[in-house]
Design a protein around this motif. Sequence first.
Motif, PDB file in Angstrom:
ATOM      1  N   PHE A  30       9.077 -16.766 -16.709  1.00  0.00           N
ATOM      2  CA  PHE A  30       8.395 -18.061 -16.775  1.00  0.00           C
ATOM      3  C   PHE A  30       8.335 -18.587 -18.202  1.00  0.00           C
ATOM      4  N   SER A  31       8.298 -17.674 -19.172  1.00  0.00           N
ATOM      5  CA  SER A  31       8.322 -18.099 -20.569  1.00  0.00           C
ATOM      6  C   SER A  31       9.608 -18.858 -20.886  1.00  0.00           C
ATOM      7  N   ASN A  39       1.011 -16.059 -14.133  1.00  0.00           N
ATOM      8  CA  ASN A  39       2.148 -16.024 -15.061  1.00  0.00           C
ATOM      9  C   ASN A  39       2.449 -17.406 -15.610  1.00  0.00           C
ATOM     10  N   VAL A  40       2.480 -18.395 -14.719  1.00  0.00           N
ATOM     11  CA  VAL A  40       2.755 -19.768 -15.142  1.00  0.00           C
ATOM     12  C   VAL A  40       1.671 -20.255 -16.096  1.00  0.00           C
ATOM     13  N   GLU A  74       6.370 -12.279 -16.454  1.00  0.00           N
ATOM     14  CA  GLU A  74       6.002 -13.336 -17.405  1.00  0.00           C
ATOM     15  C   GLU A  74       7.177 -13.833 -18.252  1.00  0.00           C
ATOM     16  N   GLN A  92       1.870 -18.406 -19.609  1.00  0.00           N
ATOM     17  CA  GLN A  92       3.046 -18.839 -20.365  1.00  0.00           C
ATOM     18  C   GLN A  92       2.963 -20.318 -20.732  1.00  0.00           C
ATOM     19  N   SER A  93       2.269 -21.111 -19.923  1.00  0.00           N
ATOM     20  CA  SER A  93       2.010 -22.508 -20.304  1.00  0.00           C
ATOM     21  C   SER A  93       1.141 -22.558 -21.549  1.00  0.00           C
ATOM     22  N   LEU A 128       9.757 -22.299 -18.660  1.00  0.00           N
ATOM     23  CA  LEU A 128       8.871 -23.362 -19.144  1.00  0.00           C
ATOM     24  C   LEU A 128       9.330 -23.902 -20.493  1.00  0.00           C
TER      25      LEU A 128
END
Length: 381
Positions: free
Chosen positions: A181-182, A232-233, A178, A236-237, A185
Amino acid sequence: RLAMAFVGLQTGVLSSRGKVSACGARRSIFVSAGRSVWQAEQRQASSAERKRSAVVRMAASAPAGDPGEEEKTFGQRAALLMYILCWYGANIMFNIVNKKLLKAFPLFTTVTMFQLGMGAVTAVVLWATGISKRHRATNAELRSIYPLAIAHLLGNIFTNLSLRQMAVSFTHTIKAAEPFFSVALAKIFLPGSAFHPAVYASLLPIVAGVTLASANEVSFNWVGFITAMCSNVSFQSRNVLSKKCMADVKMDNLNLFGYISILSCLTVMPFALLLDAPHYAVVTSSALDLGYTSRSLLYTLSLSGFLHFLYNQFSYVVLQRVNPVTHAVGNTMKRVAVIASSIIVFKNEVSPLNKIGTGIAILGVALYSQVKRLKPAKKST
């Protein structure tokens, strides 16, 4: 005789003048001395005031202590330990119950609906009974919250699909990515985002560990792997959206999670009924063959949803009592506990390479949680 009297009078006048002058001189000496003493006292008072001001300025300029890390009493420490154990316990039980449920009832959209629905029902009960004070959300606040609810919904759907396809331990090893991706993004959707080089360096063991663990995973399949990455995406979105959309929303975490649960449940309900309803009879029959009854199946669905709500609430309770870095470290250790407990309960086969990869990934997450608050050096102009 008159002359002598005149001379005597003049002498007396001069003598009296001399006495008056002497007294005036003495008074001048006393006044000057008093003035000198008063001026010395004033200088001392001024010096003391300057020292006090310096102390005040030093105290004001000293960094304030973190409210989450202030000195705690024994009772506060004991309560915090209890909350952490409840957080870990609820999350471990949720993953175990959820995996068993998905084996018998693989309709992941309906399972997600029950989990979000139980969160919504529990929030409404807490508000109705006065246990938790309800924040009356405005239409503008609901519009700001809705994108977070959609990201939360997608994250849970993808997680449940991944858990249905693969071992709990491997799904959570992938979800350890995660932080990657944090950062990615934030760089894409939050203009001006910058991170310390140590943050980027901490991502390397995370990516390497997940890759290494995936190379020799017994339960690996592409659907499970891709949906774990999609979760994960999505999650984190949600974090990125909260920074963009939540500036005008003033409510505590408990109320926020309640509204997110309600909105996401109402959103997924028509899709669950449309996609899964035609399969309810067949899937329920298969669950009965595995030893479930209709009542026990409904109970397990409800229990999964309640545990989902519970571990999220305990996570917020812990976050209110510690600083974000401590919470991030706790979340990393919680993932270790989930992976270890699932291996014990489900007796998953874990290769040495998988163990090494999982360990490296968890170490990377731990490093990331420590360095993510470091500020990058400002560019010189």
